[in-house]
Design an enzyme around this catalytic site. Structure first.
Site, PDB file in Angstrom:
ATOM      1  N   CYS A  81       0.838  -1.207   0.000  1.00 24.23           N
ATOM      2  CA  CYS A  81       0.000   0.000   0.000  1.00 24.23           C
ATOM      3  C   CYS A  81       0.877   1.262   0.000  1.00 24.23           C
ATOM      4  O   CYS A  81       1.624   1.484  -0.940  1.00 24.23           O
ATOM      5  CB  CYS A  81      -0.980  -0.042   1.178  1.00 24.23           C
ATOM      6  SG  CYS A  81      -2.338   1.149   1.025  1.00 24.23           S
ATOM      7  N   HIS A 179      -3.808  -4.957  -0.102  1.00 26.39           N
ATOM      8  CA  HIS A 179      -3.402  -5.518   1.186  1.00 26.39           C
ATOM      9  C   HIS A 179      -3.484  -7.041   1.117  1.00 26.39           C
ATOM     10  O   HIS A 179      -4.572  -7.602   1.275  1.00 26.39           O
ATOM     11  CB  HIS A 179      -4.311  -4.996   2.306  1.00 26.39           C
ATOM     12  CG  HIS A 179      -4.105  -3.556   2.614  1.00 26.39           C
ATOM     13  ND1 HIS A 179      -3.156  -3.121   3.516  1.00 26.39           N
ATOM     14  CD2 HIS A 179      -4.706  -2.442   2.138  1.00 26.39           C
ATOM     15  CE1 HIS A 179      -3.192  -1.798   3.589  1.00 26.39           C
ATOM     16  NE2 HIS A 179      -4.116  -1.365   2.754  1.00 26.39           N
ATOM     17  N   GLU A 181      -2.620  -9.147   3.268  1.00 28.66           N
ATOM     18  CA  GLU A 181      -3.015  -9.684   4.575  1.00 28.66           C
ATOM     19  C   GLU A 181      -4.522  -9.609   4.801  1.00 28.66           C
ATOM     20  O   GLU A 181      -5.041 -10.214   5.742  1.00 28.66           O
ATOM     21  CB  GLU A 181      -2.257  -8.956   5.699  1.00 28.66           C
ATOM     22  CG  GLU A 181      -2.736  -7.561   6.024  1.00 28.66           C
ATOM     23  CD  GLU A 181      -2.297  -6.467   5.067  1.00 28.66           C
ATOM     24  OE1 GLU A 181      -2.610  -5.297   5.337  1.00 28.66           O
ATOM     25  OE2 GLU A 181      -1.645  -6.772   4.049  1.00 28.66           O
TER      26      GLU A 181
END
Length: 201
Positions: A81, A179, A181
């Site tokens: 990001c 992202h 994750e």
């Protein structure tokens, strides 16, 4: 994949660090947080996260000297990001000068689309071992108001009003706008691929 590898998440006060740490743990590895230059240099893999405003994030990097450390790293590095955006030459956000790793200028989305872009979007034109076992058109999770226009370092693309580079690669440096994750099974696979990377790619 190398077992017991040393994974360091750069801690500079501008990251969604815990969620990345948990995602790495789900893959069977431990990641440590550090702002220490020697710890970062000695890692097998480095993750450079980022959430927030580019100008203040760069000031935090400079206050610790990490702005000079990161571009000199030799192991695989993954910017996430804002981390990826800071690895570019510059950003329109705060007229910020970046680390100059990727030859790109970060732009703000036009008012023709809802800003910020929040939610799931597709990635395509996938290149690089970072996307091994990831299919064209898979969905990933994004939250951002600024983007990297298509450039020569692009290894994945997303469309949101314009086509833009949603992942970058140069030498040992990788960056993803999304992202991983927070991107379910697809993001988990991408993180797994990053941990498997060797410098030969």
């Amino acid at each position: 994949m190398k077992e017991n590898q040393k994974i360091v998440i750069i801690d500079y006060g501008a990251g969604n660090i815990q969620s990345i740490k948990f995602a790495i743990k789900r893959l069977g590895f431990e990641a440590e947080l550090s702002s220490d230059a020697s710890e970062i240099r000695n890692a097998d893999k480095v993750i450079f996260p980022g959430v927030g405003e580019a100008g203040s994030a760069m000031r935090m990097l400079k206050s610790t000297g990490l702005d000079e450390v990161i571009p000199t790293l030799k192991q695989p590095v993954l910017g996430i990001c804002l981390g990826m955006q800071l690895m570019c030459n510059s950003s329109e956000e705060g007229k910020t000068k970046g680390l100059g790793i990727f030859d790109a200028e970060v732009k703000r989305f036009s008012n023709h689309v809802k800003v910020p872009q929040i939610g799931w979007n597709q990635i395509s034109n996938l290149e690089s071992a970072l996307f091994e076992k990831v299919k064209e058109g898979e969905y990933v999770y994004l939250v951002h108001s600024y983007y990297v226009p298509e450039c020569k370092d692009e290894i994945a693309r997303t469309e949101y009003g314009v086509n833009y580079s949603t992942a970058l690669h140069r030498d040992n440096f990788y960056g993803v706008q999304f992202h991983p994750e927070k991107s379910s099974i697809t993001g988990e696979q991408i993180l797994k691929n990053f941990l498997k990377l060797e410098l030969a790619e």
